[in-house]
Design a protein around this motif. Structure first.
Motif, PDB file in Angstrom:
ATOM      1  N   ILE A   7       0.840  -1.204   0.000  1.00 28.91           N
ATOM      2  CA  ILE A   7       0.000   0.000   0.000  1.00 28.91           C
ATOM      3  C   ILE A   7       0.866   1.242   0.000  1.00 28.91           C
ATOM      4  N   LEU A   8       1.939   1.237   0.777  1.00 28.83           N
ATOM      5  CA  LEU A   8       2.858   2.381   0.772  1.00 28.83           C
ATOM      6  C   LEU A   8       3.517   2.557  -0.587  1.00 28.83           C
ATOM      7  N   ALA A   9       3.800   1.468  -1.275  1.00 27.96           N
ATOM      8  CA  ALA A   9       4.359   1.564  -2.622  1.00 27.96           C
ATOM      9  C   ALA A   9       3.339   2.192  -3.580  1.00 27.96           C
ATOM     10  N   PHE A  10       2.067   1.889  -3.387  1.00 26.87           N
ATOM     11  CA  PHE A  10       1.019   2.504  -4.199  1.00 26.87           C
ATOM     12  C   PHE A  10       0.908   3.997  -3.892  1.00 26.87           C
ATOM     13  N   TYR A  11       1.106   4.363  -2.630  1.00 29.46           N
ATOM     14  CA  TYR A  11       0.973   5.748  -2.175  1.00 29.46           C
ATOM     15  C   TYR A  11       2.173   6.610  -2.595  1.00 29.46           C
ATOM     16  N   LYS A  12       3.279   5.980  -2.874  1.00 26.23           N
ATOM     17  CA  LYS A  12       4.523   6.691  -3.150  1.00 26.23           C
ATOM     18  C   LYS A  12       4.412   7.772  -4.231  1.00 26.23           C
ATOM     19  N   PRO A  13       3.776   7.531  -5.383  1.00 25.85           N
ATOM     20  CA  PRO A  13       3.675   8.605  -6.384  1.00 25.85           C
ATOM     21  C   PRO A  13       2.803   9.784  -5.939  1.00 25.85           C
ATOM     22  N   PHE A  14       1.921   9.552  -4.986  1.00 30.20           N
ATOM     23  CA  PHE A  14       1.029  10.611  -4.522  1.00 30.20           C
ATOM     24  C   PHE A  14       1.632  11.462  -3.414  1.00 30.20           C
ATOM     25  N   VAL A  15       2.741  11.042  -2.841  1.00 28.16           N
ATOM     26  CA  VAL A  15       3.321  11.732  -1.692  1.00 28.16           C
ATOM     27  C   VAL A  15       3.745  13.152  -2.046  1.00 28.16           C
ATOM     28  N   VAL A  16       4.381  13.338  -3.174  1.00 28.51           N
ATOM     29  CA  VAL A  16       4.875  14.666  -3.546  1.00 28.51           C
ATOM     30  C   VAL A  16       3.703  15.633  -3.710  1.00 28.51           C
ATOM     31  N   TRP A  17       2.673  15.198  -4.425  1.00 30.49           N
ATOM     32  CA  TRP A  17       1.515  16.066  -4.613  1.00 30.49           C
ATOM     33  C   TRP A  17       0.808  16.334  -3.297  1.00 30.49           C
ATOM     34  N   SER A  18       0.739  15.353  -2.458  1.00 33.76           N
ATOM     35  CA  SER A  18       0.115  15.522  -1.153  1.00 33.76           C
ATOM     36  C   SER A  18       0.896  16.527  -0.314  1.00 33.76           C
ATOM     37  N   PHE A  19       2.209  16.448  -0.355  1.00 33.31           N
ATOM     38  CA  PHE A  19       3.031  17.383   0.408  1.00 33.31           C
ATOM     39  C   PHE A  19       2.869  18.814  -0.116  1.00 33.31           C
ATOM     40  N   ILE A  20       2.793  18.975  -1.430  1.00 32.47           N
ATOM     41  CA  ILE A  20       2.607  20.303  -2.015  1.00 32.47           C
ATOM     42  C   ILE A  20       1.261  20.889  -1.572  1.00 32.47           C
ATOM     43  N   VAL A  21       0.225  20.082  -1.620  1.00 36.98           N
ATOM     44  CA  VAL A  21      -1.101  20.543  -1.187  1.00 36.98           C
ATOM     45  C   VAL A  21      -1.087  20.874   0.301  1.00 36.98           C
ATOM     46  N   THR A  22      -0.432  20.066   1.102  1.00 32.38           N
ATOM     47  CA  THR A  22      -0.352  20.327   2.537  1.00 32.38           C
ATOM     48  C   THR A  22       0.395  21.627   2.807  1.00 32.38           C
ATOM     49  N   ALA A  23       1.466  21.888   2.075  1.00 29.29           N
ATOM     50  CA  ALA A  23       2.215  23.134   2.250  1.00 29.29           C
ATOM     51  C   ALA A  23       1.360  24.342   1.879  1.00 29.29           C
ATOM     52  N   ILE A  24       0.607  24.232   0.800  1.00 21.76           N
ATOM     53  CA  ILE A  24      -0.272  25.335   0.398  1.00 21.76           C
ATOM     54  C   ILE A  24      -1.351  25.568   1.450  1.00 21.76           C
ATOM     55  N   ILE A  25      -1.920  24.489   1.937  1.00 18.93           N
ATOM     56  CA  ILE A  25      -2.935  24.606   2.991  1.00 18.93           C
ATOM     57  C   ILE A  25      -2.323  25.229   4.238  1.00 18.93           C
ATOM     58  N   GLY A  26      -1.114  24.831   4.571  1.00 16.63           N
ATOM     59  CA  GLY A  26      -0.441  25.364   5.751  1.00 16.63           C
ATOM     60  C   GLY A  26      -0.194  26.858   5.662  1.00 16.63           C
ATOM     61  N   PHE A  27       0.107  27.362   4.500  1.00 12.01           N
ATOM     62  CA  PHE A  27       0.347  28.793   4.338  1.00 12.01           C
ATOM     63  C   PHE A  27      -0.943  29.607   4.422  1.00 12.01           C
ATOM     64  N   PHE A  28      -2.032  29.082   3.870  1.00 14.52           N
ATOM     65  CA  PHE A  28      -3.267  29.845   3.834  1.00 14.52           C
ATOM     66  C   PHE A  28      -4.168  29.614   5.035  1.00 14.52           C
ATOM     67  N   ASN A  29      -4.262  28.389   5.516  1.00 12.88           N
ATOM     68  CA  ASN A  29      -5.163  28.064   6.615  1.00 12.88           C
ATOM     69  C   ASN A  29      -4.625  26.832   7.344  1.00 12.88           C
ATOM     70  N   PRO A  30      -3.773  27.023   8.342  1.00 11.31           N
ATOM     71  CA  PRO A  30      -3.110  25.872   8.975  1.00 11.31           C
ATOM     72  C   PRO A  30      -3.964  25.118   9.996  1.00 11.31           C
ATOM     73  N   HIS A  31      -5.270  25.118   9.822  1.00 11.15           N
ATOM     74  CA  HIS A  31      -6.138  24.371  10.731  1.00 11.15           C
ATOM     75  C   HIS A  31      -6.300  22.943  10.216  1.00 11.15           C
ATOM     76  N   LEU A  32      -6.520  22.014  11.132  1.00 14.31           N
ATOM     77  CA  LEU A  32      -6.548  20.597  10.780  1.00 14.31           C
ATOM     78  C   LEU A  32      -7.807  20.182  10.022  1.00 14.31           C
ATOM     79  N   VAL A  33      -8.963  20.672  10.404  1.00 18.33           N
ATOM     80  CA  VAL A  33     -10.215  20.206   9.802  1.00 18.33           C
ATOM     81  C   VAL A  33     -10.280  20.513   8.303  1.00 18.33           C
ATOM     82  N   PRO A  34      -9.987  21.759   7.864  1.00 19.68           N
ATOM     83  CA  PRO A  34     -10.007  21.991   6.410  1.00 19.68           C
ATOM     84  C   PRO A  34      -8.962  21.157   5.670  1.00 19.68           C
ATOM     85  N   ALA A  35      -7.832  20.922   6.304  1.00 18.53           N
ATOM     86  CA  ALA A  35      -6.791  20.114   5.675  1.00 18.53           C
ATOM     87  C   ALA A  35      -7.246  18.671   5.505  1.00 18.53           C
TER      88      ALA A  35
END
Length: 95
Positions: free
Chosen positions: A7-35
């Motif tokens: 499952i982690l091997a399946f998730y591996k290609p999505f990690v970079v995009w997920s991190f980019i989205v998390t960073a964008i969310i963190g800059f604009f609204n660092p609350h957990l529920v919207p993230a």
């Protein structure tokens, strides 16, 4: 353990995009529920993308291992949420 690593091997290609989205969310609204809601939307989108494109044959490998698509994307969502919570918690400490 072997299934979880698959499952982690399946998730591996999505990690970079997920991190980019998390960073964008963190800059604009660092609350957990919207993230978390955003991550849920992205997980559903990833399921739709994989299910409706030629990547659907990747799911056959996981079905042969005894991992249903629901279980695959659910565990991927949980892992993604854990990483998001850790990142946003650290991000809040430094802002």
């Amino acid at each position: 353990m072997q299934r979880f690593l698959a499952i982690l091997a399946f998730y591996k290609p999505f990690v970079v995009w997920s991190f980019i989205v998390t960073a964008i969310i963190g800059f604009f609204n660092p609350h957990l529920v919207p993230a978390i809601v955003t991550k849920l939307f992205l997980t559903v989108f990833a399921w739709y993308y994989v299910n409706e494109t030629s990547n659907k044959r990747k799911l056959t490998f996981y079905k042969n291992m005894g991992i249903s698509p629901l279980k695959l994307f659910s565990i991927m969502f949980i892992v993604d949420c854990i990483l998001t919570i850790i990142f946003l918690t650290v991000f809040k400490e430094f802002t």
